[in-house]
Design a protein around this motif. Structure first.
Motif, PDB file in Angstrom:
ATOM      1  N   ARG A  10       7.092  -1.047   7.121  1.00 59.88           N
ATOM      2  CA  ARG A  10       7.123  -2.324   6.661  1.00 59.88           C
ATOM      3  C   ARG A  10       7.389  -3.427   7.793  1.00 59.88           C
ATOM      4  NH1 ARG A  10       8.365  -3.795   1.208  1.00 59.88           N
ATOM      5  NH2 ARG A  10       9.927  -5.279   1.775  1.00 59.88           N
ATOM      6  N   GLN A  39       6.385  -1.976  -2.847  1.00 57.21           N
ATOM      7  CA  GLN A  39       6.833  -2.209  -1.421  1.00 57.21           C
ATOM      8  C   GLN A  39       6.173  -1.623  -0.340  1.00 57.21           C
ATOM      9  OE1 GLN A  39       8.777  -0.690  -4.300  1.00 57.21           O
ATOM     10  NE2 GLN A  39       9.353  -2.907  -4.730  1.00 57.21           N
ATOM     11  N   TRP A  74       2.032  -0.846   1.334  1.00 56.98           N
ATOM     12  CA  TRP A  74       0.965  -1.547   2.186  1.00 56.98           C
ATOM     13  C   TRP A  74       0.013  -2.171   1.104  1.00 56.98           C
ATOM     14  CZ3 TRP A  74      -2.912   1.513   5.984  1.00 56.98           C
ATOM     15  CH2 TRP A  74      -3.653   0.431   6.557  1.00 56.98           C
TER      16      TRP A  74
END
Lengths: 311, 311
Positions: free
Chosen positions: A42, A75, A77
Motif C-alpha cells: 500500500r 484495502q 490493490w
C-alpha cells in the motif's frame, strides 16, 4: 533448457507475498518470497512491488499474472468482491477481477463470503488452496486448512457449500503472550511436538468436549501449580487443547464425512493437525499447502483463459 | 453511639485490597479500599500496609484480623495452603493460617485446590464469598461467581464437591485488545448493556453450542464486514458470546441444579450474568458479592474462635 513460463502466480497476503513463474502444468520455474505484503505494498504501490518480483525472476513483459489473497481485499490493490457461497469452485475462480491500466493481463481471485445471519464468515486466499487441493469432482468432502485463522470447508460435487473459521493460531499466540497462561508457558516455549504426551492428553480432553476449550484454559495454569506442568509441556497442552477443540467443533458442525478429510497444510502444522486428526479417529489425506495454492492459481489462470486448456 | 468492632476483615487480592471493621453480626462500622494489593504489599511489607489501614479506621490494637485472597498465596504474606476438595465449608474456614510474630490474632483463609488429573483447578478468595453466599445447609447447590476468572462451584449439603474456572473476563479483555477483534470493537467500546439485542443474540448462539465459543469468534469480525456490525455492537456480541459459552459449558459440566443458581456478583456483571442466566432458562438467586465476602469473613472469624458464637 529452461521451459518458458506460462503464468506468474502470486499468493499475496497481508504481511507476506510468494511469487512463482509456472509452466502450463504448474511446474515451478522460479520462486520469490517477500515481506512486501498488502501493508508494505500500500505504501510502495502494488504495481511497483509486483514488477520488482517479476523482473527479478526474469518474467517476460507480456506474461499474465494471477493473484490470490488479501491483495484483492478492499484495502488491497483492487477489490475482487466476495463470491457468496454456495458456489461451484470453477465459478469462484472465473470471478477473478482484472486490474486495469496495465499492459499485462493481471487478475485477482475473489474471496468467499458466507452470508448466513447466524454464521457470517469470509475467506480470502484459502479458496485458491481449496481449488488446488485435488478434491474429487463428485461426493461430499471436508477440507481443513489450519493456520492463524483455520478454515474448514464443506464441498459437495465441486461446490463450496459452507465454511467456518477457527482462530486457533491467533488464540495460541494471544493467550501465550497476553493472558495468565504466559506465566505457565514462559518467555520462549519450545516448538510443540506432535509426539508430546501433553499435546496428546490435552488434545484428547478437548476432543471429548465438543469444542469447549474455555473451560480448560485455566486448568493449564492450575496444572502448573498442582501437577508441576513445565513451560514446554504447557505450550504443548495449549496447542493440543486448541487444535483438539477446533477439530471437535468442526466435526460437530459438519458431521462425519465419508471421504478422508483433506488436510491442506505444510511443515509443523501439518504434523500437529495430522496427529490430532488421528486422535479424533478421522482419516485424512495430506495435501501440501504450497503445492495446493500453486495448483489453484494455475487452475484460476486456466478458468480465466489466461493459459491453455487442461494440462 | 458507634458499636465496638468485633473483627477487622480484609479481602486482599493481587492488585487491590478492601478492609472493613465489622461488628459480631457482620455489620460494617468502617471501610477502606486501596491499591496496595499483594504486588504493592510485597514491597511495603504486609504488616505495614495492614496497620496503615487499621489505624486509619481507628481499630483497637487488640482487634483480631481475618483475611482472604491472594495475601495467603505462596507469593503473599504467609502461605495458607490449599484445602483439597471435596471439603466441608466449615472445615475450609477452620483451616485459616495464623500469621506469627504479631500481637494481633491475624489469620488467612486458605484457598481451594481441585486435584483431579483431568480438571486441576484452584481458587483463592472465592471460597470466602462462597461461605458467605447464604447457601442452605442441605441440598445440592450451584454457585456462579463471575469475574476475570469466573468460578462455578458445586456444593452438596455444605460440602464443596468441585469447581471450575472460566477465564471469561480475561478472554474479553485479551481478545478486545490483542486479537483481530480489536478492529471490530474499536479503541474504546461502550460498556455492554444487558438490554443490547446483540448481547442477547450472541449469548443465545453460544448457549446453543455447549460452550464452544472459538467457532464463533471470527464470526464477530465477519459480521462487521458482511452485516455492518458496529463497534459497540461487536463488544456486546463478544460479551454475550463469552458469557453464554461459560454458562453452557458450566451447565454441561454440572448438570441442572434443582435449586436456583446462586449468582454472587456486583454491579454491571451481576446484571449481564443475570440476563444471560435468564436466556439460558436458569433460575437464579442474586447475592451481592461485597456482602458475601464480608459474611464469609465473619463466618471464618467465628469458625476460628476469633469472635463469639452465632449472631
Amino acid at each position: 533448457m529452461s521451459a518458458a513460463p506460462a503464468v506468474a502466480a502470486l499468493d499475496w497476503g497481508t504481511t507476506r507475498l510468494r511469487a512463482w513463474l509456472l509452466d502450463g502444468t504448474g511446474k515451478v520455474l522460479a520462486e520469490r518470497r517477500g515481506d512486501d505484503g498488502l501493508i508494505t505494498a500500500r505504501e510502495k504501490g502494488f504495481a511497483t512491488v509486483l514488477e520488482g518480483h517479476l523482473g527479478a525472476m526474469g518474467a517476460p513483459d507480456t506474461l499474465p499474472v494471477i493473484i490470490c489473497g488479501m491483495a484483492g481485499s478492499r484495502q488491497g490493490w483492487i477489490e475482487a468482491p466476495y463470491v457468496t457461497v454456495p458456489a461451484p469452485i470453477g465459478a469462484i475462480l472465473r470471478g477473478a477481477a482484472r486490474v486495469e491500466g496495465s499492459s499485462r493481463d493481471i487478475r485477482i481471485v475473489p474471496g468467499l463470503a458466507q452470508r448466513l445471519t447466524e454464521a457470517p464468515d469470509v475467506m480470502r486466499g484459502e479458496e485458491t488452496q481449496l481449488a488446488g487441493a485435488g478434491l474429487p469432482a463428485k461426493g461430499r468432502h471436508l477440507v481443513c486448512m489450519p493456520g492463524t485463522h483455520s478454515k474448514w470447508v464443506a464441498v459437495a460435487d465441486g461446490t463450496v457449500e459452507g465454511f467456518g473459521t477457527w482462530p486457533t493460531g491467533e488464540l495460541f499466540s494471544v493467550l501465550a503472550t497476553h493472558s495468565i497462561l504466559k506465566h505457565s508457558l514462559g518467555e520462549r516455549p519450545a516448538p510443540v511436538s506432535a509426539d508430546s504426551r501433553f499435546f496428546r492428553q490435552w488434545c484428547e480432553r478437548a476432543l471429548g468436549e465438543g469444542g469447549d476449550v474455555t473451560s480448560k484454559l485455566f486448568a493449564i495454569r492450575a496444572a502448573g501449580l498442582l501437577q508441576d506442568l513445565q513451560p514446554d509441556e504447557a505450550a504443548a497442552a495449549l496447542s493440543g487443547l486448541l487444535i483438539g477443540g477446533e477439530i471437535a467443533s468442526a466435526r460437530r458442525r459438519y458431521g462425519a464425512s465419508e471421504a478422508p478429510v483433506a488436510l491442506v497444510a505444510s511443515g509443523a502444522l501439518a504434523t500437529l493437525y495430522g496427529a490430532a486428526l488421528g486422535f479424533a479417529g478421522l482419516a485424512f489425506r495430506a495435501v501440501d499447502a504450497d503445492e495446493a495454492v500453486r495448483a489453484g492459481l494455475v487452475e484460476a489462470a486456466r478458468e480465466n483463459g489466461m493459459i491453455g486448456g487442461a494440462s
